[in-house]
Structures are given as structure tokens and as C-alpha cells.
Design a protein around this motif. Sequence first.
Motif, PDB file in Angstrom:
ATOM      1  N   UNK A 386       0.836  -1.199   0.000  1.00  0.00           N
ATOM      2  CA  UNK A 386       0.000   0.000   0.000  1.00  0.00           C
ATOM      3  C   UNK A 386       0.872   1.251   0.000  1.00  0.00           C
ATOM      4  N   UNK A 387       2.188   1.072  -0.158  1.00  0.00           N
ATOM      5  CA  UNK A 387       3.137   2.181   0.017  1.00  0.00           C
ATOM      6  C   UNK A 387       3.842   2.611  -1.265  1.00  0.00           C
ATOM      7  N   UNK A 388       3.466   2.058  -2.405  1.00  0.00           N
ATOM      8  CA  UNK A 388       4.113   2.471  -3.653  1.00  0.00           C
ATOM      9  C   UNK A 388       3.500   3.789  -4.123  1.00  0.00           C
ATOM     10  N   UNK A 389       3.800   4.813  -3.348  1.00  0.00           N
ATOM     11  CA  UNK A 389       3.271   6.167  -3.523  1.00  0.00           C
ATOM     12  C   UNK A 389       4.155   7.098  -2.710  1.00  0.00           C
ATOM     13  N   UNK A 390       3.692   8.322  -2.439  1.00  0.00           N
ATOM     14  CA  UNK A 390       4.481   9.255  -1.636  1.00  0.00           C
ATOM     15  C   UNK A 390       4.475   8.797  -0.177  1.00  0.00           C
ATOM     16  N   UNK A 391       5.384   7.926   0.125  1.00  0.00           N
ATOM     17  CA  UNK A 391       5.492   7.259   1.426  1.00  0.00           C
ATOM     18  C   UNK A 391       6.959   6.862   1.579  1.00  0.00           C
ATOM     19  N   UNK A 412       5.567  -6.986 -11.963  1.00  0.00           N
ATOM     20  CA  UNK A 412       4.161  -6.640 -11.728  1.00  0.00           C
ATOM     21  C   UNK A 412       4.029  -5.890 -10.406  1.00  0.00           C
ATOM     22  N   UNK A 413       3.069  -4.973 -10.359  1.00  0.00           N
ATOM     23  CA  UNK A 413       2.788  -4.234  -9.134  1.00  0.00           C
ATOM     24  C   UNK A 413       1.373  -4.496  -8.655  1.00  0.00           C
ATOM     25  N   UNK A 414       1.208  -4.832  -7.399  1.00  0.00           N
ATOM     26  CA  UNK A 414      -0.095  -5.099  -6.804  1.00  0.00           C
ATOM     27  C   UNK A 414      -0.338  -4.058  -5.713  1.00  0.00           C
ATOM     28  N   UNK A 422      -4.405  12.162  -7.542  1.00  0.00           N
ATOM     29  CA  UNK A 422      -3.123  12.181  -8.244  1.00  0.00           C
ATOM     30  C   UNK A 422      -1.968  12.187  -7.249  1.00  0.00           C
ATOM     31  N   UNK A 423      -1.102  11.205  -7.360  1.00  0.00           N
ATOM     32  CA  UNK A 423       0.107  11.121  -6.558  1.00  0.00           C
ATOM     33  C   UNK A 423       1.248  10.891  -7.547  1.00  0.00           C
ATOM     34  N   UNK A 424       2.130  11.868  -7.701  1.00  0.00           N
ATOM     35  CA  UNK A 424       3.174  11.752  -8.735  1.00  0.00           C
ATOM     36  C   UNK A 424       4.025  10.502  -8.603  1.00  0.00           C
ATOM     37  N   UNK A 425       4.372  10.128  -7.368  1.00  0.00           N
ATOM     38  CA  UNK A 425       5.223   8.952  -7.195  1.00  0.00           C
ATOM     39  C   UNK A 425       4.465   7.677  -7.547  1.00  0.00           C
ATOM     40  N   UNK A 426       3.183   7.618  -7.188  1.00  0.00           N
ATOM     41  CA  UNK A 426       2.382   6.450  -7.569  1.00  0.00           C
ATOM     42  C   UNK A 426       2.287   6.355  -9.089  1.00  0.00           C
ATOM     43  N   UNK A 427       2.061   7.479  -9.745  1.00  0.00           N
ATOM     44  CA  UNK A 427       2.005   7.493 -11.213  1.00  0.00           C
ATOM     45  C   UNK A 427       3.338   7.036 -11.794  1.00  0.00           C
ATOM     46  N   UNK A 428       4.422   7.415 -11.149  1.00  0.00           N
ATOM     47  CA  UNK A 428       5.752   6.986 -11.607  1.00  0.00           C
ATOM     48  C   UNK A 428       5.864   5.466 -11.538  1.00  0.00           C
ATOM     49  N   UNK A 429       5.416   4.891 -10.435  1.00  0.00           N
ATOM     50  CA  UNK A 429       5.457   3.428 -10.300  1.00  0.00           C
ATOM     51  C   UNK A 429       4.654   2.750 -11.409  1.00  0.00           C
ATOM     52  N   UNK A 431       4.247   3.633 -14.304  1.00  0.00           N
ATOM     53  CA  UNK A 431       4.985   3.679 -15.560  1.00  0.00           C
ATOM     54  C   UNK A 431       6.209   2.790 -15.586  1.00  0.00           C
ATOM     55  N   UNK A 432       6.534   2.161 -14.454  1.00  0.00           N
ATOM     56  CA  UNK A 432       7.747   1.360 -14.372  1.00  0.00           C
ATOM     57  C   UNK A 432       7.488  -0.139 -14.283  1.00  0.00           C
ATOM     58  N   UNK A 433       6.240  -0.553 -14.440  1.00  0.00           N
ATOM     59  CA  UNK A 433       5.923  -1.975 -14.281  1.00  0.00           C
ATOM     60  C   UNK A 433       5.227  -2.498 -15.532  1.00  0.00           C
ATOM     61  N   UNK A 434       5.299  -3.813 -15.691  1.00  0.00           N
ATOM     62  CA  UNK A 434       4.673  -4.445 -16.852  1.00  0.00           C
ATOM     63  C   UNK A 434       3.170  -4.592 -16.683  1.00  0.00           C
ATOM     64  N   UNK A 435       2.740  -4.779 -15.439  1.00  0.00           N
ATOM     65  CA  UNK A 435       1.308  -4.903 -15.187  1.00  0.00           C
ATOM     66  C   UNK A 435       0.994  -4.368 -13.801  1.00  0.00           C
ATOM     67  N   UNK A 436      -0.076  -3.578 -13.721  1.00  0.00           N
ATOM     68  CA  UNK A 436      -0.544  -3.060 -12.431  1.00  0.00           C
ATOM     69  C   UNK A 436      -1.916  -3.634 -12.139  1.00  0.00           C
TER      70      UNK A 436
END
Length: 740
Positions: A386-391, A412-414, A422-429, A431-436
Motif C-alpha cells: 500500500x506504500x508504492x506512492x508518496x510514502x 508486476x505491481x499489486x 493524483x500522486x506523482x510517485x504512484x504514477x511513476x510506479x 509507468x515502471x511496471x509491466x502490469x498493475x
Amino acid sequence: MLSLTSPNQYHQLAEKYLLAGNYTQAASLYEEAITIEPDIKSYYWHLGLILLLQGQDVEAQTTWLMAMMEGEPEQVEVWNAELIEILQTEAQHQESQEEYAIVEKIRQNIKEISPKSIHNLLHLLQLSIKLEIYTGNDLQELGIIEILQLEPRLEVNLELLMASLKIVLDYAPVHPSTLKFVEACLPYCENNTKALLITLLPAALDIGYSQRQYGVAIQLCELYLDLNPKNTEVIGHLASLYQNHGQYEKGIEVAKLFFSLVQELADKIFANRQILRGLMTAGGHWQESCYTHHQQELLVKTLIEDNPTQLDNSRISRLFNANFFTPYIEDNPSKNRNIQNQLMQICQANIVNCDRAQVDKYSQGNLRRKQHNRDNVKLKIGYISHCMRSHSVGWLARWLFQYHDRDKFQINGYFINTSPACDPLHEWYLGKIDKAYKSNEYLQMAEEIYQDEIDILIDLDSITLDTTCDIIALKPAPVQVTWLGWDASGIPAVDYFIADPYVLPDSAQEYYKEKIWRLPQTYVAVDGFEVSVPTVSRDQLDIPDDAIVYLCGQRGFKRHPDISRLQLQILKEVPNSYFLIKGISDEESLKSFFEELTEEEGVDYSKLRFLPIVFSESIHRANLGIADIVLDTYPYNGATTTLETLWMCIPMVTKVGEQFSARNSYTMMMNAGITEGIAWTDEEYVEWGIRLGKDETLRQQIAWKLKQSRKTSPLWNGKQFTREMENAYEQMWQKYIDEA
């Protein structure tokens, strides 16, 4: 003209044309029927409906009006009821076809005929959301709240009312009219509070925990409790929501009420944990916190002795983080990890009992995959959190995602409890994975991981989120690993815990259930941090330019009184020194805490400064530059804050303990090439603090070494760290394949 022998034949044939969408033919038949039998009003109602479906709104209304012109009031009332029934039938048909714009037009015409028909208005409300034309003011414009508040109360379909409430809560939870709508619904649920609970509570939890709109979530829970004041499910969550909202004293009060109302042992453990959470987060209630922690330990030990096997899902979930605050209070891993491991064994056994079919499916499916091991195929790595964001975890884990070798690994990201905002860091994640994949439901998430055939699942949450624990306990992936968040969970379904040569002592495997997998140098690395422009200065804080400034920037529950006393002893011995205190906590409680300690230690309270929280991470890091020395906490060190301090080239003092959380700063300082400031006893902690405060040359040397470390230290080499993690993944997978 068709030769039809009875009006019923006209109607039957016209209905066939109408259902087939052949409006022209249907209209012709009704016009012909009206010519033959002008007194049959249903022909006019159907003809008008067909005109409406053809977009001839005025003609439709004129047709209906002309048919009613000569009727007496009683007749017109009957005719209106007939027309409404026909329009409602067609609206339901069109809705089944998902033709929402047509349905909305039909129901607007029903509204013209019967403006206060609450059921039609509720349907219109739902349609406005489905058509995405809802503004939040629709409840007032349609008059729904006013009509619901009429006395005597209307006969309202509760299922429709709750469905309407749910869709509004999902779509516009924070609009002021939404809460008014909830309030207007309450009287209709007096005899069925369960219907309201299953509508309101999930919405409140999503609004609070996922969207972080704690104030709105609190109001929703309070409204429900107006109807059912002793519902422990709502009261338990309300305690957390108050605490998350910064209303710590209220959160503690509600948690104590919760404890007084529950009877089951598992519920008592959860309720006591909620009390402890409030006390610890506020930051100044250490005596009561220690007492409550002792009670928690006794309760958990009793549960372990009882060894229950028939706990339901909700109780299991609440037990996962029952010991969350233990490492903040004492550094005794041989005792505490043994308790944690036994508690997690109970949780896992009960999860298996509750979801045996799913557990067996995953076990058998993963075994089949092992027997048909794939050659020359990318390893599938799944990260769940639950922390793949601004954390803090989000800021530290990103370099692994940045540098993963996509030729060798599928990533993959779960995501759990991810806010739609909108959370810029979450949006960044993303863009860095094959499947969300996003979900808050543990069975759905576990099934998705299993269906994706993830080889190695990396848990970034440990026991910080119960949903993650639920998923991990089901073991949807053949190899499961805990990394970064908190400490190892102790859940038997976890295979490995990522560490390094420093963050756990050599003896640690004796009290860990998971296999400790030590990376060669460091268990975490970053390429650096974004740093903005500082927003605090010495002048603003009334601190002289030549003063020595100490800083401790940790949350309230890390400020153990023992380490705080040592920090004040340092301050007392260094002339012209000041202590900056920063971190999320209850301001009044924290100030009272330090007032008492300064009096006990004979320190001038005026030397303390309390800094406000800055929610921009880059500004927070810039503001660290005001400090000459950072004083770490114990028994729970800083982690992200330590990395930030070292990146900003500021000397720090840390005390090393036995548990993982008491060795974070130690491993980071060692990996940055710094031994100055590492203390193994209370006396050394104070000595280092005083020495660094008095020796400007030493501070400069440390700052220079830290700056140079950026070029060579494994702590600042995210790419090298990623290769080491990938090597670990490949070795873990090969070990799994080779095992009999």
C-alpha cells in the motif's frame, strides 16, 4: 391500412415493432388504432412514448396532454398512473440495454407528471452519476433530501434507497450534500440498521483509508452511531479514523469505549491495540503506553495458549498487527519475535481454515508449475504494497524499479488502498511496471497474483497492513519474500526476509521464522533524494547563528522517554545548544512530555523548538540543513530519515541494539563509511552527542566523508543494489526448483 380485427391485435403487433426498435411502424399502428378507437387512452400513452424515443419530445407531451384534456380530475389521476406505469416499464427495458441517456429522458418525463415520486427521483439520481453529469447539487435540485425529510415519512424501497446512497458515496463522497443525504436516509433504516451498515461502513473505510478524507469518514461513522450507538465494528474503526485525523485524545477515548464493549479475546486484543495506537501516536503518554503494551502482551500470550482454530476473517486480519508497537517500546527480539511467530502461526492456521479451497488450489497449482519448470523464460516478480506512492517505502523502493533488468525479469505491481487522487510517485510506479493491479479485497488480489503466475512475491508492507498479511498467508506465489517495510512478519507462508551483514546480528536466525537472506553489503540503496529550498531558518526560530543545533525528526511513537532523556543530557552539556523537535504527534501532548523531561533533567525548556510538519518531502530534506547534528531514536531508529540525513551530509548519533529496527541507522552509516556517532551504550550515545556538538572540525570531517561517499558507497548506488537483489531472486528461485 392493415386489416386487424381487434384493438388487442394492434397493440400486440405494435409492441413487437417497439421492442425491435422499429418506431415508425409502431407509431403508424397506434395512430391507426386511435383513428378506429379514439377512446382507448393506452394508445395515446404508447404513441407518445414512441415519439419520445424518436426524439420528438414536444410531440410526445402534446399527445399525452390532448388525451387528458377533457378528463375529470379523478380520471386524469388514473390516466397519469397508467402513463407512468408504461413509461417505467420502458425505462426498465432501456436500462437493461444500458441506454442510460434514453432512460434519463423517460424518467425526466415521469418527473414532469409526478414531481415527488421518490423512487423515480432516486433512479434519476443514479442515472446522473452513470451519465457522469452529476454535480453534487442534484440532490437539492431533484428535491430528494427535502422529500425524504417530509412527515409523515414516505413508503420508500430500502434496497433502492441504499443503492442510491452507495452510488453517491462512491462518486461524490466529500460533497456537502452527500452527508445531508446520509442524514436524510437514517430514519428509513431504523428497523434495518444492517442495510445501512453494509452500505455506509465500506464507503467510510474507503474514504478514510484509501482517499485519506478522514473528516468525512468520521462524520459518516458518527451518523451511523446516531442510529446504532453500540455497534463495535463502527466504533473500532472510528477510533482509528480519529487518530489518523490527528484527534488523538478523541481516538483514545473511543478506543477505550470499544474495549469496554467487546467480549471475545481476539476483539479485546484489537481494541487494546487501538488504545495503544492512540497513546503511541500522540507521543506523550509513555507511562500509560507501557502499561497498555504490557496488557497487550498478556492478552496475546493468552490467545497463544488458547490456540483458537475457528476465528473468522475479520478477527484474523485484526490480529496480524497486534504487536505492531512492540519494537517501539523495547528491544528484546528473542522474546518478542517468539511471541510474534506464534501469533502469526495462529493467524495462518485460521486463514487456511477459512479459505482452505483457495489455499489448496494455490499449493497444488504452484507445485504443478514447479514440476513443469520453464527454461529461458523471464522470472516473474510481483511487488505488493500500500506504500508504492508518496510514502517512506515508496521513496526507497523506487530505485529497484528504475534499474530492473527487463530482459530477465517481468515486474508486476499489486497496489492496495491506493488513493485515486493524483500522486506523482504512484504514477511513476505505474509507468515502471509491466502490469498493475489494484484492489482492496484480499481474495481478489491473491487470485490475480496466482493467475499471473508470479514466481517470487515481494511484500513491502509486513504487518503494517492487514490486507497484505491476508494475501501473503494464502501463499499465491511459490516463493514469498519480505523486504523493507517494518520487520519480518513471522507469517509461516513467507520464505525469506531480506537483510544485510549489519542490520541483524549473526544470532538473529535463532528467533526468525523466515530464512534471513543477507545481501552482500546493504539491504537498501538509493541514488539520492530530491532537495528543494528550505523554509526554516535560525533567525525565524530565534536561534543565534553561532549556536549548535541538534535535531530529532521522528514520529511521536519513536520518542521513547529513555532516549529523549539522553538527548536532553547532551543538550545540557553543550553550551549555546538548541534542540529542534519535529514529527507527527499531538503537539500539546508532546510539549507536556518534554516539559516534564526537561524539568527532571535540569534542562532549560526554552532551548527546545517544535517544528511544524512539512508535507513536501523535498522541502523537508532541505530543512534538515538547519541542523549541525541529528540525534536518532531508539529502540526504533530512523530509516528513511537516516538516509536523508546522510544524503544531506549531516553528522548523526545512533544507538545500536539487537532488533532490526534498532540497527537501521547502524547499517546505513556503515555503508556510507561513517563510524563516528555509532554508539553501543547509553553512555556512548551521550558522549558522541557531546563530542560532535563541541568539535566543529570533527563535524566538518564527517560532512566531507559523507559527501565523498556519494561517489563510492553502496548506499548511494541503486543500480548495483538492484543487481544484488536480482541475483538473490535468481538464487531463491533456483533453490526452490532444486528442492525435492
